[in-house]
Write an enzyme that holds these catalytic residues in place. Structure first.
Site, PDB file in Angstrom:
ATOM      1  CB  CYS A 274      11.098   1.790   6.458  1.00  0.00           C
ATOM      2  SG  CYS A 274      10.264   3.040   7.448  1.00  0.00           S
TER       3      CYS A 274
ATOM      4  CB  CYS B  61      -0.918  -0.015   1.219  1.00  0.00           C
ATOM      5  SG  CYS B  61      -2.162  -1.327   1.162  1.00  0.00           S
TER       6      CYS B  61
END
Length: 374
Positions: free
Chosen positions: A342, A194
């Protein structure tokens, strides 16, 4: 599966009859079905896009004990789809925000907060107190951990996944039906996330609600659960499809082969709590870019999943967060400067805390995510 999973508890009082009147009125449900819900213990993995609508629905339905496993905090990018969190919850632990909202929905429900990231080292402990696992995780490493631990304990997993305008739901419960590894023996090719591919919030809500419904069906024995079936939803053309899933007779039960975590590596020692006063610091994208062009270049550890390919930094090590938590990483120099990265910062911060607690001397995490580094 034949019959309900949970035996009924005690008789309902007048307040419960009033609260659940519309549910009790369902054909075949009655007060016994409501009593089964009150006696059930359900563990939900993740308080995010799938977890929060499922948690809200399970609390409203009157499931007696609901556990929440999540180590993340509420960020502004969560709010368009994660129903139990609001603007006032930014920076709070998702378990705390979700549990508070659930108690507001139904104060009779017992909510247990497990503020930790599920891994191979803690799954058995966490699963031991629950009858059903609802997997609302957002990465393949965790999904395989859930699948294997639940299969070893013999408890059902209600599973869902979303991406873009689409969603999927199934119930895995060997030997009553196929397991998750029968659907995905290995990480699928071109698996998106996502964070990189986007997601419509309402798809999360629809799939999360259906996961809650499957959980209630298992508990009460009402209807036919999605065992051996995969339901596919596409919001872009408003279609639902159901596919058959069959068990692989040659697959080892509870296998760790092909999973996202390294079962052959040295397992890490327990993670010690990090003192907030000494927690790893954040580094800005511009500062990291300058360091990478300088003399004392830090070791960059990208803790995203292997198939997240947006904004890869040259020379970075790819070690998914689940491995950072579950594996000792003895081959890394604990004296070298380390920066964890990340997609947006949440997983990087957690990885930095884990590494710091395990003796790495100079650990920081990238605020804003790897794609912001120029």
């Amino acid at each position: 599966m034949s019959g309900p999973l949970i035996a009924p508890g005690g008789a309902l009082d007048a307040a419960a009859r009033t609260r659940y009147a519309r549910q009790i009125a369902l054909p075949g449900f009655g007060e016994i079905g409501q009593s089964r819900l009150a006696a059930a213990r359900v563990l939900v993995i993740g308080a995010g896009g799938l977890g929060t609508p499922a948690l809200a629905a399970l609390a409203g339905a009157g499931v007696g004990t609901i556990g929440i496993v999540d180590d993340d905090v509420v960020e502004v990018a969560n709010l368009h789809r994660q129903l139990l969190h609001g603007t006032g919850d930014l920076g709070r632990a998702k378990t705390s925000s979700a549990s508070e909202a659930m108690r507001e929905i139904n104060p009779d429900v017992q909510v247990r907060e497990h503020r930790e990231r599920l891994s191979a080292s803690n799954a058995e402990r966490l699963f031991g107190d629950y009858d059903i696992v609802v997997d609302g995780s957002d990465n393949f490493a965790t999904r395989y951990v859930v699948a294997d631990a639940a299969e070893r304990r013999g408890i059902p997993t209600v599973w869902g996944a979303v991406l873009g305008f689409t969603g999927q739901v199934a119930v895995f419960w060997p030997p009553h039906g196929p397991g998750y590894r029968d659907l995905h023996p290995d990480v699928p090719d071109e698996a998106g996330t996502c964070a990189t591919g986007g997601v419509l919030g309402m798809v999360c809500h629809a799939i999360g609600a259906l996961m809650a419904a499957e959980t209630v069906k298992l508990i009460t024995g009402i209807g036919a659960p999605l065992i051996g079936r995969l339901m596919l939803f596409d919001a872009s053309d408003a279609t639902w499809r159901t596919l058959e899933v069959v068990a692989d007779p040659g697959r080892d039960s509870g296998s760790a082969g092909g999973s996202g975590w390294r079962s052959d590596a040295v397992e890490a020692p327990p993670i010690s709590p990090v003192d907030p006063g000494t927690a790893p610091a954040a580094v800005t994208p511009s500062a990291l870019a300058a360091e990478l062009a300088g003399v004392r270049v830090p070791v960059v550890i990208d803790v995203r999943e292997p198939l997240e390919t947006d904004g890869i930094l040259t020379g970075s090590l790819r070690i998914p967060l689940a491995d950072v938590e579950a594996v000792a990483l003895d081959d890394l120099d604990r004296t070298a400067p380390v920066v964890t990265v990340c997609a947006s910062g949440g997983r990087a911060r957690r990885a930095a805390e884990v590494l710091s607690a395990r003796g790495f001397h100079d650990v920081r995490w990238l605020a804003g995510g790897v794609v912001a580094v120029r």
